[in-house]
Design a protein around this motif. Structure first.
Motif, short mmCIF file in Angstrom:
data_model
loop_
_atom_site.label_atom_id
_atom_site.label_comp_id
_atom_site.label_asym_id
_atom_site.label_seq_id
_atom_site.Cartn_x
_atom_site.Cartn_y
_atom_site.Cartn_z
N MET A 1 0.82 -1.22 0.00
CA MET A 1 0.00 0.00 0.00
C MET A 1 0.85 1.27 0.00
O MET A 1 0.50 2.25 -0.65
CB MET A 1 -0.96 -0.01 1.19
CG MET A 1 -2.01 -1.10 1.12
SD MET A 1 -2.95 -1.18 -0.44
CE MET A 1 -3.90 0.34 -0.31
N GLU A 2 1.98 1.26 0.69
CA GLU A 2 2.80 2.48 0.82
C GLU A 2 3.94 2.55 -0.20
O GLU A 2 4.11 3.55 -0.88
CB GLU A 2 3.40 2.56 2.23
CG GLU A 2 2.36 2.70 3.31
CD GLU A 2 1.65 4.04 3.30
OE1 GLU A 2 2.30 5.05 2.97
OE2 GLU A 2 0.45 4.07 3.63
N GLN B 1 -5.17 -1.42 -7.77
CA GLN B 1 -4.22 -2.51 -8.00
C GLN B 1 -3.56 -2.95 -6.69
O GLN B 1 -3.43 -4.14 -6.41
CB GLN B 1 -3.14 -2.07 -9.00
CG GLN B 1 -3.64 -1.93 -10.41
CD GLN B 1 -2.61 -1.30 -11.32
OE1 GLN B 1 -1.90 -0.35 -10.95
NE2 GLN B 1 -2.51 -1.82 -12.54
N ARG B 2 -3.18 -1.98 -5.88
CA ARG B 2 -2.53 -2.30 -4.60
C ARG B 2 -3.49 -3.00 -3.65
O ARG B 2 -3.10 -3.91 -2.92
CB ARG B 2 -1.94 -1.03 -3.96
CG ARG B 2 -0.69 -0.55 -4.71
CD ARG B 2 -0.10 0.72 -4.13
NE ARG B 2 -0.92 1.85 -4.56
CZ ARG B 2 -1.34 2.83 -3.77
NH1 ARG B 2 -1.02 2.87 -2.49
NH2 ARG B 2 -2.08 3.81 -4.25
N LYS B 3 -4.75 -2.60 -3.68
CA LYS B 3 -5.73 -3.25 -2.81
C LYS B 3 -5.93 -4.72 -3.19
O LYS B 3 -5.95 -5.58 -2.31
CB LYS B 3 -7.07 -2.50 -2.85
CG LYS B 3 -7.08 -1.26 -1.99
CD LYS B 3 -8.43 -0.58 -2.02
CE LYS B 3 -8.44 0.62 -1.09
NZ LYS B 3 -9.73 1.32 -1.12
N VAL C 1 -3.00 -11.31 1.31
CA VAL C 1 -2.69 -11.49 2.72
C VAL C 1 -3.73 -12.36 3.41
O VAL C 1 -3.44 -13.02 4.42
CB VAL C 1 -2.54 -10.11 3.43
CG1 VAL C 1 -3.87 -9.50 3.74
CG2 VAL C 1 -1.69 -10.23 4.68
N LYS C 2 -4.93 -12.41 2.87
CA LYS C 2 -6.03 -13.16 3.48
C LYS C 2 -5.91 -14.66 3.25
O LYS C 2 -6.64 -15.45 3.87
CB LYS C 2 -7.37 -12.67 2.93
CG LYS C 2 -7.66 -11.21 3.27
CD LYS C 2 -8.90 -10.72 2.58
CE LYS C 2 -9.14 -9.23 2.82
NZ LYS C 2 -10.22 -8.70 1.99
N LYS C 3 -5.02 -15.09 2.37
CA LYS C 3 -4.86 -16.50 2.05
C LYS C 3 -3.94 -17.15 3.09
O LYS C 3 -2.81 -17.57 2.81
CB LYS C 3 -4.29 -16.66 0.64
CG LYS C 3 -5.21 -16.11 -0.43
CD LYS C 3 -4.61 -16.21 -1.80
CE LYS C 3 -5.54 -15.59 -2.83
NZ LYS C 3 -4.94 -15.55 -4.16
#
Length: 153
Positions: A25-26, A36-38, A44-46
């Protein structure tokens, strides 16, 4: 700064996942749009995939005074799978230290050349290491095109 490289532990997972999301994100905002970054950071949820990486890959973290400031992993003895540096610790030599450890492990395995799929943001770093682009990848994730590069030493 007192950077220590060590093997990652399953207990590190939450901190590693947080660093992953924040870094995308940063650090990548000049090369990738917010959408795209989101979608990229949604990986990360996997959690099962992350757990498998920690268990099955040579997975290392860089710590500064007990705080994880970077991580990297080597998959299948020759594929640099992950490398992320905390947004507040970029350009401080941490990626180089992680790479040196990954490279040393690959040599232990008898691998001469590493390959990686590298973001637009990370491409200049890998080029300085002597990697070259073999192919541009256009990954479609949640209707967003995420470009990265398949690179090899």
């Amino acid at each position: 700064m007192n950077i220590k490289i060590r093997n990652a532990k399953l207990e590190d997972l939450a901190e590693i996942q947080n660093l992953f999301s924040e870094t995308i994100m940063e650090t990548c905002q000049n090369e990738y749009s917010l959408k795209q970054r989101k979608v990229w950071s949604n990986a990360v949820k996997k959690t099962e995939k992350w757990n498998n990486s920690l268990k099955e890959e040579f997975f290392i973290v860089a710590e500064n005074n007990g705080i994880i400031v970077g991580f990297s992993s080597l998959k299948n003895e020759n594929y640099l799978n992950l490398m992320y540096i905390h947004k507040d610790y970029t350009r401080k030599g941490i990626a180089s230290k992680l790479y040196e450890s990954i490279k040393a492990k690959s040599i232990e395995y008898g691998t001469e050349k590493l390959s990686a799929d590298v973001s637009k943001t990370a491409r200049p770093f890998f080029e300085k290491l002597g990697f070259r682009v073999l192919k541009e990848n256009k990954n479609i994730v949640e209707n967003e095109i995420l470009i990265n590069y398949n690179m090899s030493e």
